[in-house]
Design a protein around this motif. Structure first.
Motif, short mmCIF file in Angstrom:
data_model
loop_
_atom_site.label_atom_id
_atom_site.label_comp_id
_atom_site.label_asym_id
_atom_site.label_seq_id
_atom_site.Cartn_x
_atom_site.Cartn_y
_atom_site.Cartn_z
N ASP A 222 -5.28 7.42 4.27
CA ASP A 222 -6.81 7.43 4.07
C ASP A 222 -7.20 6.34 5.06
OD1 ASP A 222 -6.47 9.29 2.35
OD2 ASP A 222 -6.55 8.02 0.36
N GLU A 223 -6.59 5.19 5.18
CA GLU A 223 -7.11 4.13 6.23
C GLU A 223 -6.91 4.70 7.60
OE1 GLU A 223 -4.87 0.78 5.58
OE2 GLU A 223 -5.96 0.21 3.59
N ALA B 121 0.87 -1.26 -0.02
CA ALA B 121 -0.09 0.06 -0.02
C ALA B 121 1.06 1.20 0.18
CB ALA B 121 -0.98 0.00 1.27
N SER B 122 0.42 2.23 -0.77
CA SER B 122 1.13 3.49 -0.57
C SER B 122 1.02 4.39 0.47
CB SER B 122 0.72 4.15 -2.07
OG SER B 122 -0.57 4.50 -1.80
N LYS B 123 1.63 5.46 0.77
CA LYS B 123 1.45 6.43 2.23
C LYS B 123 0.08 6.98 1.78
CE LYS B 123 6.42 7.45 2.21
NZ LYS B 123 7.60 8.49 2.35
N ASP B 124 -0.41 7.35 0.73
CA ASP B 124 -1.62 7.88 0.66
C ASP B 124 -2.79 6.88 1.08
OD1 ASP B 124 -0.24 10.03 -0.23
OD2 ASP B 124 -0.75 9.85 -2.32
N THR B 125 -2.61 5.43 0.67
CA THR B 125 -3.74 4.79 0.90
C THR B 125 -3.50 4.42 2.52
OG1 THR B 125 -3.65 3.61 -1.24
CG2 THR B 125 -4.51 2.48 0.65
N LYS B 126 -2.71 4.20 3.22
CA LYS B 126 -2.25 4.09 4.57
C LYS B 126 -2.86 5.15 5.39
CE LYS B 126 1.85 1.16 4.20
NZ LYS B 126 3.11 1.01 4.90
#
Length: 638
Positions: A113-114, A106-111
């Protein structure tokens, strides 16, 4: 000395060793069977019974086995054994290995957002659900704008949601988010709008859990605007009302919100109590003891968790001691004749006992209920100085006082700088435990204390005297009423008397000259109207001048008052027109001005000289076109 050695053959040594082992085995067998040897002929006649019990102890399994053996002679033999079996953990199934090329990272943006979604779900249970719906997208967009500080854009999106999707499940949260945006924006105008929005939210959604939070925010609005104690305290009163309303109307709110509201209420009451205590200190410094006692008593009755309650109670005791010292300074009456500015011995002693007792009661409260306070030793010293015993508090009272004083925060450098720079009210020493009062008792005022002191004097001087009744509005009938003529009582439904009820000249003969008629206030108990204030109407003399309306009986617009007018009423002469002013003549002789100098036009590129123009001295010219001076002319300043 001769020594003899015995020699033992290897065969004999082995025999002795075997015999030793057999003897040991026989002893062990006899001990195992509790000293009861078995005979060969009894072995065939034994009966054995076995009982087994199993129980789980932690991770181990305990098995208890009990055996009972009965021989041929009927003798029972019982033996018990226990065994432990440990449960081993099952081997975890190994995960299949995945190649690095097949792993999904997972990318930093996905983490991020989670994490944001997990945080929002704690606040908003609807976060992350139905994200494809347009109202959800609009609501999430507004929250993102509000978090970024774009409050006007967020409110625009939320109002669009309210008007476009009237059946949306985000209607309530959108309404609350609009109020939150005004509250977060800050400023007097924005906070006033936030209060109105929170009030509307409580009106539309009174039974939702968020209504308690909205009511607490109303108190927070005034808490943020609250000033120091020696300034305007209106915001503090409104903040106190907001928190009290929240605690009264929403007792089933979440515990965190209730605890937060109680603590804020304690801090507000700390500021209000500080104001009352400082006013009491001001009056005490000016020797106005009744006013000081009134302010201190208001603090004691209204704000029991005040951080300086020990000082307040000591101030009450000192004020009563000052009143007692005033009585001690008065001269004692001697003899039976009238003696001004003196007190008899009996009443003086009674007053001293009264005021000294009130002072001692205040000091005892400090020692008993505020044992852990900083100034409890001062109260003890005052009791010792009055030759009174110092009370000893119980263990429960000491524990309660220590818990109250231990819950107060301590000053730090950061808090002192905030109080100094931001000019905020001091709430550091506010209590952290206890239930703050939700209703104010009747306030104690200075006139009440003055009346109490006067009643003490009356009771001391005249023990059997009753307190004087309140002065009636209408005079009582009796000897003093003979000089006045009472007017007939007005009916219950009559309007209150006015100045138009003054008798005219025709009624002057019936009433004595210059008499006074006292009118009682109208009775409003049966529905009549009136101000409840009596008036005194002075009748005019019957010998009034003939030109007065009171003498002629005509209606008087001024109700008997003479019209203001000048003494000389003759007409003023006409105003004469002033003579015409002569025309203004300029006596200064004018002289013709020479024509302005005109430049001679160029003729074929040459400038024609004007013979009338005087020659120009180039040495006097101050122009950059002139050549610089040379030689000694450089030193010539002229």
């Amino acid at each position: 000395m001769r020594m003899k050695f015995w020699s033992v053959s290897p065969s004999s040594n082995a025999v002795h060793r075997s015999a030793y082992y057999l003897a040991g085995f026989a002893v062990a067998t006899s001990l195992l069977f509790m000293g009861v040897p078995l005979r060969a002929q009894d072995a065939t006649t034994q009966t054995t019974s076995q009982q087994t019990q199993t129980q789980q102890v932690g991770k181990a399994t305990v098995t208890d086995t009990q055996k009972t053996t009965v021989d041929a002679q009927g003798k029972e033999t019982t033996s018990a054994t226990s065994s432990f079996t440990f449960r081993h953990k099952k081997a975890k199934a190994k995960k299949p290995k995945v190649d690095k090329a097949d792993k999904v990272v997972a990318s930093k943006d996905t983490k991020a957002d989670e994490k944001r979604l997990a945080r929002d779900r704690k606040i908003d249970p609807l976060a992350g659900k139905d994200s494809s719906l347009p109202d959800k997208q609009l609501y999430d967009k507004a929250l993102a704008q509000q978090k970024s500080g774009h409050f006007d854009v967020a409110r625009l999106d939320l109002n669009t949601l309210l008007s476009t999707y009237p059946d949306s499940q985000y209607q309530m949260r959108a309404k609350l988010a609009i109020a939150d945006s005004w509250y977060q924006e800050g400023g007097s105008a924005a906070l006033a709008q936030a209060e109105q929005e929170y009030t509307d939210f409580i009106t539309f959604f009174p039974n939702v859990p968020e209504a308690a939070e909205a009511q607490m925010r109303i108190g927070d609005i005034y808490f943020k605007q609250m000033d120091v104690p020696d300034r305007d305290y209106e915001k503090g009163i409104k903040a106190e009302d907001g928190y009290r309303t929240m605690l009264k109307q929403y007792p089933d709110a979440p515990k965190e919100i209730l605890d937060q509201a109680r603590q804020k209420l304690r801090e507000v009451q700390e500021v209000l109590a500080t104001r009352e205590a400082e006013l009491g200190e001001f009056y005490a410094s000016h020797n106005n003891w009744p006013a000081a006692i009134a302010r201190y008593q208001t603090v004691v009755d209204t704000y029991p968790e005040y951080s300086h309650m020990d000082d307040t109670l000591i101030g009450i005791g000192d004020a009563y001691e000052a009143e007692a010292n005033i009585i001690r300074g008065q001269r004692t009456c001697e003899g039976t004749g009238p003696q001004p500015a003196c007190l008899p011995e009996g009443p003086k002693a009674k007053l001293l006992e009264e005021y000294d007792g009130k002072a001692a009661d205040a000091y005892r409260k400090v020692v008993i209920y505020h044992y852990a306070a900083p100034h409890v030793e001062d109260a003890k010293e005052r009791l010792v100085g009055m030759n009174l015993p110092v009370p000893v508090p119980t263990k429960e009272e000491v524990a309660a006082s220590e818990a109250l004083e231990g819950s107060r925060a301590q000053y730090t450098m950061k808090k002192r700088l905030e109080l100094l720079v931001l000019h905020k009210p001091d709430t550091v020493n506010a209590a952290g435990v206890g239930n703050p009062p939700l209703d104010d008792p009747p306030a104690t005022t200075a006139p009440q204390i003055v009346k109490t002191l006067q009643a003490d004097y009356v009771a001391a001087l005249m023990p059997g005297a009753k307190p004087a009744p309140a002065k009636p509005i209408t005079p009582a009938s009796g000897e003093g009423a003979a000089a006045s003529v009472a007017a007939p009582a007005a009916p219950a439904t009559a309007a209150p008397p006015t100045l138009s009820d003054v008798p005219v000249a025709s009624d002057a003969a019936a009433a004595p000259s210059g008499d006074v008629t006292t009118m009682s206030p109208a009775d409003t108990s049966s529905g009549g109207s009136g101000t409840g204030v009596g008036v005194e109407i002075v009748n005019h003399d019957s010998t009034a001048p003939a030109d007065m309306p009171a003498a002629t009986g005509t209606a008087d617009p001024n109700y008997g008052l003479k019209t203001a007018a000048p003494a000389n009423t003759a007409a003023a002469p006409a105003i004469e027109k002033p003579a015409a002013a002569p025309d203004q003549v300029n006596e200064a002789a004018g002289s013709a001005q020479p024509p302005a100098q005109q430049a001679t036009p160029n003729v074929k590129g040459k400038r024609k000289k004007n013979p009338k123009t005087p020659a120009i001295d180039k040495a006097d010219e101050s122009s950059s076109k002139n050549k610089p001076k040379k030689g000694l002319d450089k030193l010539n300043p002229f």
